[in-house]
Design an enzyme around this catalytic site. Structure first.
Site, PDB file in Angstrom:
ATOM      1  N   VAL A 129      -0.379  17.814  16.258  1.00 46.24           N
ATOM      2  CA  VAL A 129      -0.181  16.549  16.984  1.00 46.24           C
ATOM      3  C   VAL A 129      -1.208  16.430  18.108  1.00 46.24           C
ATOM      4  O   VAL A 129      -1.722  15.349  18.391  1.00 46.24           O
ATOM      5  CB  VAL A 129       1.262  16.485  17.543  1.00 46.24           C
ATOM      6  CG1 VAL A 129       1.460  15.249  18.415  1.00 46.24           C
ATOM      7  CG2 VAL A 129       2.286  16.516  16.407  1.00 46.24           C
ATOM      8  N   GLY A 130      -1.517  17.552  18.760  1.00 43.85           N
ATOM      9  CA  GLY A 130      -2.445  17.561  19.905  1.00 43.85           C
ATOM     10  C   GLY A 130      -3.801  16.988  19.508  1.00 43.85           C
ATOM     11  O   GLY A 130      -4.336  17.318  18.444  1.00 43.85           O
ATOM     12  N   ASP A 159       0.428   6.180  13.399  1.00 46.89           N
ATOM     13  CA  ASP A 159      -0.406   5.023  13.029  1.00 46.89           C
ATOM     14  C   ASP A 159       0.222   4.289  11.843  1.00 46.89           C
ATOM     15  O   ASP A 159       0.240   3.053  11.795  1.00 46.89           O
ATOM     16  CB  ASP A 159      -1.815   5.504  12.657  1.00 46.89           C
ATOM     17  CG  ASP A 159      -2.358   6.467  13.692  1.00 46.89           C
ATOM     18  OD1 ASP A 159      -2.660   6.025  14.799  1.00 46.89           O
ATOM     19  OD2 ASP A 159      -2.438   7.684  13.395  1.00 46.89           O
ATOM     20  N   HIS A 187      -7.247  10.173  13.038  1.00 51.67           N
ATOM     21  CA  HIS A 187      -6.340   9.599  14.054  1.00 51.67           C
ATOM     22  C   HIS A 187      -7.197   9.264  15.274  1.00 51.67           C
ATOM     23  O   HIS A 187      -7.276  10.023  16.244  1.00 51.67           O
ATOM     24  CB  HIS A 187      -5.236  10.600  14.409  1.00 51.67           C
ATOM     25  CG  HIS A 187      -4.383  10.129  15.556  1.00 51.67           C
ATOM     26  ND1 HIS A 187      -3.616   8.993  15.503  1.00 51.67           N
ATOM     27  CD2 HIS A 187      -4.195  10.636  16.807  1.00 51.67           C
ATOM     28  CE1 HIS A 187      -3.001   8.818  16.662  1.00 51.67           C
ATOM     29  NE2 HIS A 187      -3.337   9.796  17.467  1.00 51.67           N
TER      30      HIS A 187
HETATM   31  P1  NAD Z   1       1.848  16.734  28.119  1.00 56.20           P
HETATM   32  O1  NAD Z   1       0.730  16.966  29.061  1.00 56.20           O
HETATM   33  O2  NAD Z   1       3.084  16.040  28.598  1.00 56.20           O
HETATM   34  O3  NAD Z   1       2.316  18.112  27.486  1.00 56.20           O
HETATM   35  C1  NAD Z   1       1.416  19.040  26.977  1.00 56.20           C
HETATM   36  C2  NAD Z   1       2.050  20.405  27.086  1.00 56.20           C
HETATM   37  O4  NAD Z   1       1.206  21.320  26.439  1.00 56.20           O
HETATM   38  C3  NAD Z   1       2.220  20.877  28.542  1.00 56.20           C
HETATM   39  O5  NAD Z   1       3.540  21.360  28.739  1.00 56.20           O
HETATM   40  C4  NAD Z   1       1.183  21.991  28.665  1.00 56.20           C
HETATM   41  O6  NAD Z   1       1.555  22.995  29.583  1.00 56.20           O
HETATM   42  C5  NAD Z   1       1.167  22.495  27.218  1.00 56.20           C
HETATM   43  N1  NAD Z   1       0.013  23.315  26.868  1.00 56.20           N
HETATM   44  C6  NAD Z   1      -1.259  23.209  27.297  1.00 56.20           C
HETATM   45  N2  NAD Z   1      -2.006  24.198  26.777  1.00 56.20           N
HETATM   46  C7  NAD Z   1      -1.195  24.918  25.975  1.00 56.20           C
HETATM   47  C8  NAD Z   1      -1.382  26.084  25.184  1.00 56.20           C
HETATM   48  N3  NAD Z   1      -2.558  26.690  25.090  1.00 56.20           N
HETATM   49  N4  NAD Z   1      -0.320  26.560  24.501  1.00 56.20           N
HETATM   50  C9  NAD Z   1       0.886  25.976  24.589  1.00 56.20           C
HETATM   51  N5  NAD Z   1       1.131  24.895  25.341  1.00 56.20           N
HETATM   52  C10 NAD Z   1       0.090  24.373  26.029  1.00 56.20           C
HETATM   53  O7  NAD Z   1       1.219  15.965  26.859  1.00 56.20           O
HETATM   54  P2  NAD Z   1       1.976  15.154  25.701  1.00 56.20           P
HETATM   55  O8  NAD Z   1       2.106  13.743  26.119  1.00 56.20           O
HETATM   56  O9  NAD Z   1       3.188  15.919  25.269  1.00 56.20           O
HETATM   57  O10 NAD Z   1       0.845  15.169  24.564  1.00 56.20           O
HETATM   58  C11 NAD Z   1       0.459  16.358  23.917  1.00 56.20           C
HETATM   59  C12 NAD Z   1      -0.700  16.096  22.974  1.00 56.20           C
HETATM   60  O11 NAD Z   1      -0.304  15.228  21.910  1.00 56.20           O
HETATM   61  C13 NAD Z   1      -1.906  15.397  23.622  1.00 56.20           C
HETATM   62  O12 NAD Z   1      -3.103  16.003  23.149  1.00 56.20           O
HETATM   63  C14 NAD Z   1      -1.797  13.976  23.128  1.00 56.20           C
HETATM   64  O13 NAD Z   1      -3.037  13.312  23.139  1.00 56.20           O
HETATM   65  C15 NAD Z   1      -1.293  14.221  21.721  1.00 56.20           C
HETATM   66  N6  NAD Z   1      -0.700  13.074  21.017  1.00 56.20           N
HETATM   67  C16 NAD Z   1      -0.974  12.935  19.703  1.00 56.20           C
HETATM   68  C17 NAD Z   1      -0.426  11.893  18.963  1.00 56.20           C
HETATM   69  C18 NAD Z   1      -0.731  11.693  17.503  1.00 56.20           C
HETATM   70  O14 NAD Z   1      -0.348  10.643  16.953  1.00 56.20           O
HETATM   71  N7  NAD Z   1      -1.388  12.609  16.803  1.00 56.20           N
HETATM   72  C19 NAD Z   1       0.449  11.006  19.606  1.00 56.20           C
HETATM   73  C20 NAD Z   1       0.723  11.196  20.968  1.00 56.20           C
HETATM   74  C21 NAD Z   1       0.137  12.234  21.666  1.00 56.20           C
HETATM   75  C1  LMR Z   2      -1.437   7.887  20.324  1.00 57.40           C
HETATM   76  O1  LMR Z   2      -1.965   7.435  19.309  1.00 57.40           O
HETATM   77  O2  LMR Z   2      -0.559   7.264  20.943  1.00 57.40           O
HETATM   78  C2  LMR Z   2      -1.824   9.259  20.814  1.00 57.40           C
HETATM   79  O3  LMR Z   2      -2.827   9.803  20.007  1.00 57.40           O
HETATM   80  C3  LMR Z   2      -2.169   9.295  22.247  1.00 57.40           C
HETATM   81  C4  LMR Z   2      -3.521   8.688  22.516  1.00 57.40           C
HETATM   82  O4  LMR Z   2      -4.355   9.338  23.137  1.00 57.40           O
HETATM   83  O5  LMR Z   2      -3.741   7.546  22.092  1.00 57.40           O
END
Ligand code: NAD
Ligand code: LMR
Length: 326
Positions: A129-130, A159, A187
């Protein structure tokens, strides 16, 4: 009742983690007959917050929650695990593209790929997801050579869900009428949401809307939805991202419905001419815990151009992290 399975969530103390864990523990992801042991992995400074999350999980008295492990050690986090949702990574802020996060986040996924390789079940199902999710999934997969590349996927289900809702609103229907949606590629802002193969109440979606709306409204709205949410909320999507992660894993583990399909970032086998080895979003059907890329989906010249542009971006992202791809 089945034997418990182990589910690792990284970034478990973050905002997506908070929207995700309680639904996994309630059975929404793997079914209401599947107990789970949750492995919550985060970084050392987040351990206090993570204990708070553990307390709240305990306080829900979920019948399916068979245990909780909290750790900052990837070797413990991935020990014997069957499912992993790799959420832990930095989110982007206003004005950034997701690939701007590559430098900050890529190293996390090479470390975790190695830890998965050394500790997890060889049948593990991994969802990244990250961001940038596709290339982070590629890094994870390449650092876990003892596990099939098919076991590493990236999330484009958010998406996919966004695209379903946009066409439902436009046509005055509900998402229950929308099937066969596809997100092709990355993505990112180059993703291609495909309406030529989507159906609304059984009718081809492009017969119900004009090309101008498709090009000037639908595609950019879906491509830019993440940025629109960051602008509005001051933080990136969380509940909808967690919901999509639940949907992705549920489809993979429990199967897709009938002739319909879902969008998943998966290891390209060269289908549709996409370079082998990229993690590219395709239309996928799932059965018995396995995904397959749906073949024979119509690709017209307009679609082909969009599919190539997003493939090109993924190839560039891959080339930018060559040092992390053993
Ligand atoms: P957030 O900052 O609220 O949480 C991230 C967490 O990850 C924090 O608790 C942090 O301490 C932890 N973290 C950082 N490095 C780490 C590591 N090495 N090992 C374990 N944990 C670690 O962020 P969020 O809003 O939860 O978003 C997380 C990720 O998901 C972001 O990269 C964001 O862009 C992504 N995201 C992806 C999608 C998708 O559709 N693919 C959608 C939304 C968000
Ligand atoms: C999203 O699509 O909502 C996530 O990937 C967060 C972002 O950076 O847009």
């Amino acid at each position: 009742m089945k034997q418990p399975v182990r589910v690792t969530v990284t970034g478990a103390a973050g905002q997506i983690g908070y929207a995700l864990l309680f639904r996994i523990a309630s059975g929404a992801m793997l079914g209401d007959d599947q107990p789970v042991i949750l492995h919550l992995l985060d970084i050392t400074p987040a351990m206090d917050a993570l204990q708070g999350v553990r307390m709240e999980l305990e306080d829900c008295a979920f019948p399916l929650l068979a245990g909780v492990v909290c750790t900052d050690d990837p070797n413990v986090g991935f020990k014997d695990t069957d499912y992993a949702l790799l959420v832990g990574a930095r989110p982007r802020g206003p004005g950034m593209e997701r690939k701007d996060l590559l430098e900050a986040n890529a190293a996390i996924f090479s470390v975790q790929g190695k830890a998965i390789d050394e500790n997890a079940s060889k049948n593990i199902k991994v969802l990244v997801v990250g961001n940038p999710a596709n290339t982070n999934a590629l890094i994870t997969q390449r650092n876990a050579p003892s596990i099939s590349p098919r076991n590493f996927t990236a999330m484009t289900r958010l998406d996919h869900n966004r695209a379903m809702t946009q066409i439902a609103i436009k046509t005055g229907k509900t998402v229950n009428d929308v099937t066969n949606m596809t997100i092709w590629g990355n993505h990112s802002a180059t993703q291609y949401p495909d309406l030529f193969n989507a159906k609304v109440a059984g009718q081809t979606a492009t017969e119900l809307v004009d090309q101008a709306w498709l090009e000037a409204d639908f595609i950019p709205t879906v491509q830019q939805r993440g940025a629109a949410i960051i602008k509005a909320r001051g933080a990136s999507s969380a509940a909808s991202a967690a919901n999509a992660a639940i949907g992705h894993m549920r489809s993979w583990a429990l199967g897709t419905t009938g002739d319909d399909w879902v969008s998943m970032g998966v290891y390209s086998d060269g289908s549709y001419g996409i370079a082998e080895g990229l993690v590219y979003s395709f239309p996928c059907r799932c059965k018995d815990g396995e995904w397959e890329i749906v073949q024979g989906v119509e690709v017209n010249d307009f679609s082909r151009g969009k599919m190539l542009a997003t493939e090109q971006e993924l190839a560039e992202e891959r080339d930018g992290v060559k040092h992390l791809l053993p």
